[in-house]
Write a protein that holds these residues in place. Structure first.
Motif, PDB file in Angstrom:
ATOM      1  N   GLY A 191      20.998  41.146  83.607  1.00  0.00           N
ATOM      2  CA  GLY A 191      19.994  40.467  82.808  1.00  0.00           C
ATOM      3  C   GLY A 191      19.841  40.997  81.396  1.00  0.00           C
ATOM      4  O   GLY A 191      19.092  40.425  80.595  1.00  0.00           O
ATOM      5  N   GLU A 192      20.571  42.055  81.056  1.00  0.00           N
ATOM      6  CA  GLU A 192      20.387  42.697  79.759  1.00  0.00           C
ATOM      7  C   GLU A 192      21.617  42.665  78.857  1.00  0.00           C
ATOM      8  O   GLU A 192      21.487  42.737  77.634  1.00  0.00           O
ATOM      9  CB  GLU A 192      19.966  44.162  79.958  1.00  0.00           C
ATOM     10  CG  GLU A 192      18.651  44.326  80.698  1.00  0.00           C
ATOM     11  CD  GLU A 192      17.482  43.715  79.933  1.00  0.00           C
ATOM     12  OE1 GLU A 192      17.502  43.730  78.685  1.00  0.00           O
ATOM     13  OE2 GLU A 192      16.545  43.208  80.586  1.00  0.00           O
ATOM     14  N   CYS A 193      22.803  42.568  79.415  1.00  0.00           N
ATOM     15  CA  CYS A 193      24.026  42.635  78.601  1.00  0.00           C
ATOM     16  C   CYS A 193      24.290  41.299  77.897  1.00  0.00           C
ATOM     17  O   CYS A 193      23.638  40.283  78.167  1.00  0.00           O
ATOM     18  CB  CYS A 193      25.226  43.026  79.468  1.00  0.00           C
ATOM     19  SG  CYS A 193      25.754  41.736  80.638  1.00  0.00           S
ATOM     20  N   ARG A 194      25.262  41.296  76.987  1.00  0.00           N
ATOM     21  CA  ARG A 194      25.579  40.079  76.227  1.00  0.00           C
ATOM     22  C   ARG A 194      26.011  38.940  77.136  1.00  0.00           C
ATOM     23  O   ARG A 194      25.683  37.778  76.912  1.00  0.00           O
ATOM     24  CB  ARG A 194      26.677  40.380  75.207  1.00  0.00           C
ATOM     25  CG  ARG A 194      26.232  41.251  74.056  1.00  0.00           C
ATOM     26  CD  ARG A 194      27.364  41.488  73.083  1.00  0.00           C
ATOM     27  NE  ARG A 194      27.773  40.253  72.423  1.00  0.00           N
ATOM     28  CZ  ARG A 194      28.832  40.153  71.615  1.00  0.00           C
ATOM     29  NH1 ARG A 194      29.590  41.216  71.390  1.00  0.00           N
ATOM     30  NH2 ARG A 194      29.130  39.008  71.043  1.00  0.00           N
ATOM     31  N   HIS A 195      26.762  39.270  78.190  1.00  0.00           N
ATOM     32  CA  HIS A 195      27.216  38.229  79.121  1.00  0.00           C
ATOM     33  C   HIS A 195      26.035  37.602  79.853  1.00  0.00           C
ATOM     34  O   HIS A 195      25.959  36.377  80.012  1.00  0.00           O
ATOM     35  CB  HIS A 195      28.213  38.808  80.121  1.00  0.00           C
ATOM     36  CG  HIS A 195      29.575  39.043  79.556  1.00  0.00           C
ATOM     37  ND1 HIS A 195      30.508  38.050  79.447  1.00  0.00           N
ATOM     38  CD2 HIS A 195      30.166  40.160  79.064  1.00  0.00           C
ATOM     39  CE1 HIS A 195      31.625  38.545  78.914  1.00  0.00           C
ATOM     40  NE2 HIS A 195      31.431  39.818  78.670  1.00  0.00           N
ATOM     41  N   CYS A 196      25.111  38.444  80.322  1.00  0.00           N
ATOM     42  CA  CYS A 196      23.973  37.913  81.070  1.00  0.00           C
ATOM     43  C   CYS A 196      23.050  37.079  80.182  1.00  0.00           C
ATOM     44  O   CYS A 196      22.435  36.112  80.642  1.00  0.00           O
ATOM     45  CB  CYS A 196      23.191  39.058  81.710  1.00  0.00           C
ATOM     46  SG  CYS A 196      24.010  39.792  83.148  1.00  0.00           S
ATOM     47  N   LYS A 197      22.957  37.452  78.921  1.00  0.00           N
ATOM     48  CA  LYS A 197      22.096  36.707  77.996  1.00  0.00           C
ATOM     49  C   LYS A 197      22.762  35.437  77.478  1.00  0.00           C
ATOM     50  O   LYS A 197      22.093  34.572  76.910  1.00  0.00           O
ATOM     51  CB  LYS A 197      21.679  37.607  76.840  1.00  0.00           C
ATOM     52  CG  LYS A 197      20.716  38.720  77.258  1.00  0.00           C
ATOM     53  CD  LYS A 197      20.308  39.593  76.088  1.00  0.00           C
ATOM     54  CE  LYS A 197      19.294  40.639  76.529  1.00  0.00           C
ATOM     55  NZ  LYS A 197      18.874  41.526  75.412  1.00  0.00           N
ATOM     56  N   SER A 198      24.070  35.344  77.661  1.00  0.00           N
ATOM     57  CA  SER A 198      24.794  34.155  77.230  1.00  0.00           C
ATOM     58  C   SER A 198      24.704  33.065  78.292  1.00  0.00           C
ATOM     59  O   SER A 198      24.823  33.337  79.494  1.00  0.00           O
ATOM     60  CB  SER A 198      26.271  34.487  76.978  1.00  0.00           C
ATOM     61  OG  SER A 198      27.043  33.306  76.843  1.00  0.00           O
ATOM     62  N   GLU A 199      24.520  31.834  77.855  1.00  0.00           N
ATOM     63  CA  GLU A 199      24.510  30.714  78.797  1.00  0.00           C
ATOM     64  C   GLU A 199      25.920  30.325  79.214  1.00  0.00           C
ATOM     65  O   GLU A 199      26.095  29.512  80.123  1.00  0.00           O
ATOM     66  CB  GLU A 199      23.810  29.512  78.164  1.00  0.00           C
ATOM     67  CG  GLU A 199      22.332  29.727  77.900  1.00  0.00           C
ATOM     68  CD  GLU A 199      21.659  28.497  77.322  1.00  0.00           C
ATOM     69  OE1 GLU A 199      22.372  27.487  77.108  1.00  0.00           O
ATOM     70  OE2 GLU A 199      20.443  28.538  77.086  1.00  0.00           O
ATOM     71  N   GLU A 200      26.916  30.891  78.560  1.00  0.00           N
ATOM     72  CA  GLU A 200      28.303  30.496  78.808  1.00  0.00           C
ATOM     73  C   GLU A 200      29.070  31.455  79.708  1.00  0.00           C
ATOM     74  O   GLU A 200      30.226  31.196  80.028  1.00  0.00           O
ATOM     75  CB  GLU A 200      29.039  30.368  77.468  1.00  0.00           C
ATOM     76  CG  GLU A 200      28.435  29.328  76.542  1.00  0.00           C
ATOM     77  CD  GLU A 200      29.210  29.208  75.242  1.00  0.00           C
ATOM     78  OE1 GLU A 200      30.445  29.106  75.303  1.00  0.00           O
ATOM     79  OE2 GLU A 200      28.583  29.228  74.171  1.00  0.00           O
ATOM     80  N   SER A 201      28.475  32.574  80.106  1.00  0.00           N
ATOM     81  CA  SER A 201      29.220  33.575  80.866  1.00  0.00           C
ATOM     82  C   SER A 201      28.422  34.083  82.062  1.00  0.00           C
ATOM     83  O   SER A 201      27.197  34.135  82.036  1.00  0.00           O
ATOM     84  CB  SER A 201      29.577  34.768  79.962  1.00  0.00           C
ATOM     85  OG  SER A 201      30.200  35.802  80.710  1.00  0.00           O
ATOM     86  N   ASN A 202      29.159  34.472  83.103  1.00  0.00           N
ATOM     87  CA  ASN A 202      28.537  35.124  84.256  1.00  0.00           C
ATOM     88  C   ASN A 202      29.181  36.491  84.523  1.00  0.00           C
ATOM     89  O   ASN A 202      29.029  37.056  85.592  1.00  0.00           O
ATOM     90  CB  ASN A 202      28.662  34.239  85.505  1.00  0.00           C
ATOM     91  CG  ASN A 202      30.114  34.066  85.949  1.00  0.00           C
ATOM     92  OD1 ASN A 202      31.048  34.307  85.189  1.00  0.00           O
ATOM     93  ND2 ASN A 202      30.306  33.627  87.184  1.00  0.00           N
ATOM     94  N   MET A 203      29.889  37.025  83.542  1.00  0.00           N
ATOM     95  CA  MET A 203      30.671  38.251  83.740  1.00  0.00           C
ATOM     96  C   MET A 203      29.902  39.473  83.230  1.00  0.00           C
ATOM     97  O   MET A 203      30.197  40.039  82.180  1.00  0.00           O
ATOM     98  CB  MET A 203      32.028  38.113  83.064  1.00  0.00           C
ATOM     99  CG  MET A 203      32.825  36.931  83.591  1.00  0.00           C
ATOM    100  SD  MET A 203      34.491  36.810  82.941  1.00  0.00           S
ATOM    101  CE  MET A 203      35.283  38.179  83.776  1.00  0.00           C
ATOM    102  N   CYS A 204      28.909  39.872  83.980  1.00  0.00           N
ATOM    103  CA  CYS A 204      28.028  40.984  83.625  1.00  0.00           C
ATOM    104  C   CYS A 204      28.820  42.247  83.301  1.00  0.00           C
ATOM    105  O   CYS A 204      29.720  42.649  84.049  1.00  0.00           O
ATOM    106  CB  CYS A 204      27.071  41.255  84.783  1.00  0.00           C
ATOM    107  SG  CYS A 204      25.980  42.664  84.564  1.00  0.00           S
ATOM    108  N   ASP A 205      28.490  42.869  82.168  1.00  0.00           N
ATOM    109  CA  ASP A 205      29.179  44.097  81.763  1.00  0.00           C
ATOM    110  C   ASP A 205      28.937  45.229  82.753  1.00  0.00           C
ATOM    111  O   ASP A 205      29.851  45.990  83.082  1.00  0.00           O
ATOM    112  CB  ASP A 205      28.698  44.550  80.375  1.00  0.00           C
ATOM    113  CG  ASP A 205      29.344  43.770  79.250  1.00  0.00           C
ATOM    114  OD1 ASP A 205      30.498  43.332  79.423  1.00  0.00           O
ATOM    115  OD2 ASP A 205      28.700  43.591  78.203  1.00  0.00           O
TER     116      ASP A 205
END
Length: 382
Positions: A103-117
């Motif tokens: 919920g905090e990384c760039r991936h989680c904040k992006s609506e286009e990605s589900n690849m949590c850092d």
């Protein structure tokens, strides 16, 4: 909190002691959850191809990390939570998932990605993130975790970001298969390929992921779903998932993409590749129609594999996409997939072809080795 909260729990687990050898039911100890961790009582679990691959430990992408507790498709009930966990309570019905959502990384904040850092799938790590230690022990020695889930145990400890709270009215036996394969294929169709109503879709590979992709294409309203597989025994089963036509590459001397182009008048609108075989990936891309065709890759190849095609195939307006876990953000999106099942839009029962008690878990490996069935449910209570 549970009466066992804060205490070590003795329980049974199916331990893999070495590559390719039958699992052994052992009495292990499961430590309490630490900061941002949750301890879960597993009710049902299932064997996925990923478990099988790393259990066999063959090929350049495998790892020799043993003893280990495999398993990642599962459903259970929260037993206790560690410090900092605010979104789970004892008794919650949950799905552990091999990839997370911090919920905090760039991936989680992006609506286009589900690849949590932070919580992206890592089959080479056998310990918890918090302190680099295992929560499992056997006769005083640590037993390694597998992709953060290790559901072949009556109790397991999972990072809170890799746990999904679901509708308590949902059948845990059915919902457990949404933790990996079914959601991967379903999402590849609905979230990535996005076939229009009345379109033509080709699905390469008719295992659980491929059948789920076909199911997604059916739900989306595709009028023609072509299943491609080398095992003809899959064909009859695939009809239940909306597959209307079948192609066995063994029956043709020329590239299968040429066969598909001929039978569809230039190519399919969408294709979904679910095998991980590079040659099949090329076929899946080259069989889509120029101008609007979209090919989606969700099979996992070896890490050194190389994909080659002619640039003109791209210039002629064919689109190639990849997907990880069907582009679903686990905590955000999986509850809605469970609701699809609850509302009878998605039929999960037809994916389940075998059921075994936990004591007979090795039968699930035998079924998969023989290519029998789709999903085998393992009940932890029998």
């Amino acid at each position: 909190m549970s009466s066992l909260a804060g205490l070590v729990i003795p329980c049974k687990a199916a331990v893999a002691w070495e590559a390719g050898k039958p699992l052994v039911i052992e009495q292990i100890e499961v430590a309490p959850p630490q900061t941002m961790e949750v301890r879960v009582k597993i009710k049902y679990t299932s064997l996925c191809r990923t478990d099988f691959f790393f259990w066999e430990a063959k090929g350049s992408s495998a790892t020799q990390l043993f003893p280990r507790i495999f398993g990642h498709e599962a459903a259970g009930i929260v037993e206790s939570v560690g410090d900092g966990v605010t979104d789970f309570s004892m008794g919650d019905h949950v799905l552990p998932v091999f990839t997370g959502e911090c919920g905090e990384c760039r991936h989680c904040k992006s609506e286009e990605s589900n690849m949590c850092d932070l919580l992206r799938m890592n089959p080479y790590r056998g310990v918890m993130l918090n302190d680099s230690k295992s929560r499992f022990s056997l006769r005083g020695n640590p037993v390694y975790h597998f992709i953060g889930t290790s559901t072949f145990s009556e109790y397991t400890v999972v990072h809170a970001g890799c746990l999904v709270k679901i509708n308590p009215l949902a059948s845990l036996e059915k919902a457990c298969i949404l933790s990996c394969g079914v959601s991967t294929g379903l999402g590849a169709a609905l979230n990535v390929a996005k076939p229009n109503k009345g379109s033509t879709v080709a699905v390469f590979g008719l295992g659980a992921v491929g059948l789920a992709a076909a199911e997604g294409a059916r739900i989306a309203g595709a009028s023609r779903i072509i299943g491609i597989a080398r095992n003809p025994e899959r064909f009859e089963e695939a009809k239940k998932f909306g597959v209307t036509e079948f192609i066995n590459p063994k029956d043709h001397a020329r590239p299968i993409q040429e066969v598909i182009k001929e039978m569809t008048g230039g190519g399919v609108d969408r294709s979904i590749e679910c095998t991980g075989n590079v040659d099949v990936m090329i076929s899946a891309f080259e069989c889509v129609h120029d101008g609007w065709g979209v090919a989606v890759l969700c099979g996992v190849p070896s890490k050194d594999a190389v994909f080659m095609t002619k640039p003109i195939n791209v210039l002629n307006e064919r689109t190639l996409k990849g997907t990880f876990f069907g582009n679903y953000k686990p905590k955000t999106d999986l509850p809605s997939v469970v609701e699809m099942y609850m509302n009878k839009v998605l039929d999960l029962e037809k994916f389940i072809t075998h059921r075994v008690p936990f004591s007979e878990i090795n039968k699930a490996f035998e079924y998969m080795k023989k290519g029998e069935g789709v999903r085998c449910i393992i009940s932890m209570d029998t």
